[in-house]
Design a protein around this motif. Structure first.
Motif, PDB file in Angstrom:
ATOM      1  N   HIS A 365      -8.134   3.214  -7.014  1.00 36.34           N
ATOM      2  CA  HIS A 365      -8.495   4.488  -7.644  1.00 36.34           C
ATOM      3  C   HIS A 365      -7.962   5.701  -6.883  1.00 36.34           C
ATOM      4  O   HIS A 365      -8.308   6.837  -7.207  1.00 36.34           O
ATOM      5  CB  HIS A 365     -10.019   4.579  -7.780  1.00 36.34           C
ATOM      6  CG  HIS A 365     -10.611   3.402  -8.475  1.00 36.34           C
ATOM      7  ND1 HIS A 365     -10.402   3.140  -9.804  1.00 36.34           N
ATOM      8  CD2 HIS A 365     -11.378   2.378  -8.001  1.00 36.34           C
ATOM      9  CE1 HIS A 365     -11.024   2.024 -10.125  1.00 36.34           C
ATOM     10  NE2 HIS A 365     -11.611   1.536  -9.065  1.00 36.34           N
ATOM     11  N   TYR A 366      -7.104   5.442  -5.909  1.00 36.51           N
ATOM     12  CA  TYR A 366      -6.570   6.519  -5.078  1.00 36.51           C
ATOM     13  C   TYR A 366      -5.047   6.397  -5.004  1.00 36.51           C
ATOM     14  O   TYR A 366      -4.508   5.763  -4.095  1.00 36.51           O
ATOM     15  CB  TYR A 366      -7.189   6.471  -3.681  1.00 36.51           C
ATOM     16  CG  TYR A 366      -8.696   6.484  -3.722  1.00 36.51           C
ATOM     17  CD1 TYR A 366      -9.395   7.678  -3.865  1.00 36.51           C
ATOM     18  CD2 TYR A 366      -9.425   5.294  -3.660  1.00 36.51           C
ATOM     19  CE1 TYR A 366     -10.782   7.694  -3.921  1.00 36.51           C
ATOM     20  CE2 TYR A 366     -10.809   5.296  -3.723  1.00 36.51           C
ATOM     21  CZ  TYR A 366     -11.485   6.498  -3.853  1.00 36.51           C
ATOM     22  OH  TYR A 366     -12.849   6.512  -3.918  1.00 36.51           O
ATOM     23  N   PRO A 367      -4.330   7.019  -5.966  1.00 36.21           N
ATOM     24  CA  PRO A 367      -2.873   6.865  -6.041  1.00 36.21           C
ATOM     25  C   PRO A 367      -2.140   7.231  -4.759  1.00 36.21           C
ATOM     26  O   PRO A 367      -1.147   6.596  -4.399  1.00 36.21           O
ATOM     27  CB  PRO A 367      -2.479   7.809  -7.189  1.00 36.21           C
ATOM     28  CG  PRO A 367      -3.710   7.950  -8.015  1.00 36.21           C
ATOM     29  CD  PRO A 367      -4.852   7.853  -7.061  1.00 36.21           C
ATOM     30  N   VAL A 368      -2.613   8.254  -4.058  1.00 34.09           N
ATOM     31  CA  VAL A 368      -1.948   8.649  -2.809  1.00 34.09           C
ATOM     32  C   VAL A 368      -1.911   7.480  -1.833  1.00 34.09           C
ATOM     33  O   VAL A 368      -0.912   7.261  -1.140  1.00 34.09           O
ATOM     34  CB  VAL A 368      -2.678   9.851  -2.174  1.00 34.09           C
ATOM     35  CG1 VAL A 368      -2.058  10.193  -0.838  1.00 34.09           C
ATOM     36  CG2 VAL A 368      -2.616  11.067  -3.093  1.00 34.09           C
ATOM     37  N   LEU A 369      -2.963   6.683  -1.797  1.00 32.07           N
ATOM     38  CA  LEU A 369      -3.048   5.576  -0.851  1.00 32.07           C
ATOM     39  C   LEU A 369      -2.248   4.370  -1.314  1.00 32.07           C
ATOM     40  O   LEU A 369      -1.497   3.780  -0.535  1.00 32.07           O
ATOM     41  CB  LEU A 369      -4.516   5.199  -0.620  1.00 32.07           C
ATOM     42  CG  LEU A 369      -5.383   6.273   0.040  1.00 32.07           C
ATOM     43  CD1 LEU A 369      -6.822   5.792   0.178  1.00 32.07           C
ATOM     44  CD2 LEU A 369      -4.825   6.650   1.405  1.00 32.07           C
ATOM     45  N   PHE A 370      -2.398   3.965  -2.591  1.00 29.03           N
ATOM     46  CA  PHE A 370      -1.689   2.739  -2.978  1.00 29.03           C
ATOM     47  C   PHE A 370      -0.196   2.967  -3.207  1.00 29.03           C
ATOM     48  O   PHE A 370       0.606   2.061  -2.983  1.00 29.03           O
ATOM     49  CB  PHE A 370      -2.367   2.020  -4.150  1.00 29.03           C
ATOM     50  CG  PHE A 370      -2.332   2.707  -5.486  1.00 29.03           C
ATOM     51  CD1 PHE A 370      -1.164   2.831  -6.219  1.00 29.03           C
ATOM     52  CD2 PHE A 370      -3.506   3.179  -6.065  1.00 29.03           C
ATOM     53  CE1 PHE A 370      -1.147   3.420  -7.477  1.00 29.03           C
ATOM     54  CE2 PHE A 370      -3.498   3.779  -7.315  1.00 29.03           C
ATOM     55  CZ  PHE A 370      -2.315   3.899  -8.020  1.00 29.03           C
ATOM     56  N   VAL A 371       0.215   4.167  -3.647  1.00 29.27           N
ATOM     57  CA  VAL A 371       1.653   4.439  -3.759  1.00 29.27           C
ATOM     58  C   VAL A 371       2.263   4.582  -2.368  1.00 29.27           C
ATOM     59  O   VAL A 371       3.363   4.085  -2.102  1.00 29.27           O
ATOM     60  CB  VAL A 371       1.910   5.697  -4.613  1.00 29.27           C
ATOM     61  CG1 VAL A 371       3.394   6.056  -4.599  1.00 29.27           C
ATOM     62  CG2 VAL A 371       1.452   5.467  -6.050  1.00 29.27           C
ATOM     63  N   GLY A 372       1.544   5.242  -1.458  1.00 32.87           N
ATOM     64  CA  GLY A 372       2.010   5.315  -0.089  1.00 32.87           C
ATOM     65  C   GLY A 372       2.139   3.939   0.539  1.00 32.87           C
ATOM     66  O   GLY A 372       3.114   3.634   1.241  1.00 32.87           O
ATOM     67  N   GLY A 373       1.155   3.076   0.278  1.00 37.40           N
ATOM     68  CA  GLY A 373       1.230   1.701   0.768  1.00 37.40           C
ATOM     69  C   GLY A 373       2.419   0.959   0.198  1.00 37.40           C
ATOM     70  O   GLY A 373       3.030   0.112   0.870  1.00 37.40           O
ATOM     71  N   PHE A 374       2.767   1.269  -1.039  1.00 36.34           N
ATOM     72  CA  PHE A 374       3.908   0.612  -1.673  1.00 36.34           C
ATOM     73  C   PHE A 374       5.215   0.971  -0.976  1.00 36.34           C
ATOM     74  O   PHE A 374       6.129   0.155  -0.874  1.00 36.34           O
ATOM     75  CB  PHE A 374       3.953   0.997  -3.157  1.00 36.34           C
ATOM     76  CG  PHE A 374       4.941   0.192  -3.958  1.00 36.34           C
ATOM     77  CD1 PHE A 374       5.124  -1.156  -3.728  1.00 36.34           C
ATOM     78  CD2 PHE A 374       5.680   0.787  -4.972  1.00 36.34           C
ATOM     79  CE1 PHE A 374       6.019  -1.906  -4.478  1.00 36.34           C
ATOM     80  CE2 PHE A 374       6.576   0.060  -5.723  1.00 36.34           C
ATOM     81  CZ  PHE A 374       6.744  -1.290  -5.473  1.00 36.34           C
ATOM     82  N   LEU A 375       5.323   2.187  -0.483  1.00 38.38           N
ATOM     83  CA  LEU A 375       6.518   2.579   0.260  1.00 38.38           C
ATOM     84  C   LEU A 375       6.650   1.749   1.541  1.00 38.38           C
ATOM     85  O   LEU A 375       7.747   1.322   1.907  1.00 38.38           O
ATOM     86  CB  LEU A 375       6.465   4.070   0.587  1.00 38.38           C
ATOM     87  CG  LEU A 375       6.540   5.026  -0.615  1.00 38.38           C
ATOM     88  CD1 LEU A 375       6.374   6.467  -0.160  1.00 38.38           C
ATOM     89  CD2 LEU A 375       7.854   4.863  -1.365  1.00 38.38           C
TER      90      LEU A 375
END
Length: 542
Positions: A365-375
């Motif tokens: 539920h926190y795009p900043v965290l999971f998209v950052g993790g994807f990088l």
């Protein structure tokens, strides 16, 4: 790989953009809404602001249509988008025909641009546009253009801007893009394959044994890694272990229909994995124990019964596929491609990938965290690329585009869906929710039900049971379905037919429906929260 990282950086920027945009000076069009919420756009009119209409459900819908004609236009556009999905296959055939005619003209013309080492082949603009229009995953995004025009005509362009930028939440499409890409990575697939191979070994590892194992285990796994993750893994394993042996069309459609239904109900063992459950779990006080006793165990029974019935009915075709797979019947071997190589992957590499998968689920539920993790995940893939396959973002991005379009369209359908939910009896409500789910995302159905005051416990159960039961009937019925179609469509001539998909999913839908009706509920009770649900606003429908 560099271009993909740049693309993901753009995704990351979009994921954090709302945090900076929220401080802009736009004033809400509606304030002090139910639950203390606000709405910035003048459309759609909040449901609580419609007058109380005395009379039938149809009279209420008619009155709302007369009060705001935009309602009718928005729903007509939505229905046209649904109709578009049914004609995607003929459009695709026309695209192939145009491409072939273009190729023949190039042959007659003589020298070609792509004959040069650095040359690019000349493409047919007409064929390319038709091919784009034939992509089911692009349909709802395309029809957003029509919705934007209608909103601008009835209201203003500014209203449409704030509708998509402030009133709508696109966390789910972003999450599906990331979870699909990670779940489809070679280490994760090999890890899941190793787990399911234990069950498949009971049937000597034949395509039939893998078919049954994947269709039962993967959906249940969805209760823990989320339904989109389970759909990606299940579809990828079916592609490798079953579909590549060219099953007959009847079995192929029965399989994808069964997969969609099983995934839709398989996420109900917990309160966080299935989108339609997530929409209401916090507000209604449904925890994992409640879900397991009232929905989860029934879903498992339905999954097992449906899968076994299809296995028995198609056993001859499944065994024929086994003969083809081992080459004993026709002498034809099917060697695995490079991406399906069986070379071992170090356990620590698989462990890191599973950790990235877990992080994505934990921060869903926190795009900043999971998209950052994807990088960081992409960086790890580059550092261990000899154990990896190429990270394909085409399918995840298309599926994300599909879901984002559905978020936009679904948000203006509440004016006619809510009266249906409010006026039906429990039995009729479950049936109605099952049918409505075929025409709208099931999370939108349950969210609208959560906004109804004084809804009984039995009505809550009915609407959620109906929403998850009908989640396999169409591609748009459940958020993970576009992911499954994107992965498996190459095994269907001219793509997946919506009609045949519906027919393939119909029997499992009926079986699961009966399981939810007949089997008893457990003793767990609702624990109504004392504070508003944290994720109540993160809905694709409103």
């Amino acid at each position: 790989m560099k271009s993909k990282i740049l693309l993901l950086l753009v995704l990351f920027v979009f994921s954090i953009a709302p945090a900076f945009a929220s401080g802009a000076g736009t004033e809400p069009a509606y304030t002090d809404l139910k639950g203390g919420g606000e709405q910035y756009s003048k459309f759609p009119k909040p449901l609580e602001l419609y007058g109380e209409e005395e009379g039938s459900m149809f009279e209420t819908i008619k009155a709302r249509a007369a009060e705001d004609p935009f309602n009718v236009v928005a729903t007509v556009i939505f229905l046209l988008a649904i109709c578009h999905t049914f004609v995607a296959i003929p459009i695709g055939k026309l695209a192939h025909k145009c491409a072939h005619e273009h190729e023949e003209r190039l042959k007659l013309r003589g020298p070609r641009d792509d004959a040069h080492p650095d040359g690019e082949p000349e493409v047919s603009f007409k064929a390319t546009i038709l091919h784009f229009l034939s992509e089911v995953e692009a349909v709802f995004g395309i029809w957003v253009i029509a919705l934007a025009a209608a909103a601008t005509y009835f209201y203003s362009w500014h209203d449409f801007e704030v509708y998509v930028s402030k009133d709508k939440v696109f966390t789910e499409p972003l999450f599906v893009v990331v979870i699909m890409a990670i779940a489809a990575s070679r280490p994760v697939l090999r890890f899941a394959e190793a787990l399911m191979s234990k069950a498949a070994a009971l049937g000597k590892g034949t395509p039939a044994a893998w078919w049954l194992s994947v269709l039962i285990i993967a959906p249940i796994l969805g209760s823990f890694i989320t339904e989109p993750g389970a759909m990606t893994i299940g579809a990828m394993l079916l592609a490798k272990k079953f579909y590549r042996f060219n099953p007959p069309p009847l079995l192929a459609y029965a399989t994808i229909g069964l997969l969609f239904v099983n995934i839709s109900v398989g996420g109900t063992l917990t309160h966080f994995a299935a989108p339609p459950v997530l929409m209401v779990a916090g507000k209604w006080g449904w925890d994992t124990l409640f879900m397991l006793e009232h929905f989860g165990w029934k879903a498992v029974v339905g999954i097992v019964i449906s899968s076994l019935l299809y296995f028995i009915f198609f056993r001859k075709a499944l065994f024929n596929i086994a003969d083809k797979a081992d080459g004993c019947e026709d002498g034809e071997l099917h060697p695995a491609s490079w991406v399906e190589r069986e070379t071992p992957i170090p356990a620590w590499v698989c462990g890191v990938h599973v950790a990235f998968l877990g992080w994505t689920v934990y921060t869903a539920h926190y795009p900043v965290l999971f998209v950052g993790g994807f990088l960081f995940f992409l960086a790890f893939v580059m550092a261990t690329r000899h154990h990896q396959n190429e990270v394909s973002l085409k399918s995840p991005m298309l599926v994300g585009f599909f879901l984002a379009g559905l978020v936009v369209h679904g948000g203006v359908q509440g004016w006619w869906i809510a009266p249906i939910i409010q006026t039906l009896s429990d039995q009729a409500l479950m049936l109605g929710a099952t049918i409505l789910t075929a025409f709208n995302d099931n999370a939108a159905i349950t969210y609208l039900a959560s906004q109804v005051d004084g809804i009984s416990s039995s009505a809550k159960h009915a609407v959620v049971a109906g929403a998850v039961t009908g989640g396999g009937l169409t591609v748009i019925a459940n958020a993970p379905n576009p992911a499954g179609q994107s992965i498996l469509s190459r095994f269907f001539k001219d793509g997946v037919s919506p009609l045949y998909l519906f027919l393939g999913a119909l029997l499992p839908t009926i079986i699961v429906y009966l399981c939810f009706i007949i089997l008893p509920n457990g003793p767990a009770k609702e624990e109504l929260p004392t504070v508003p649900a944290v994720h109540e606003e993160a809905t694709p429908g409103q």
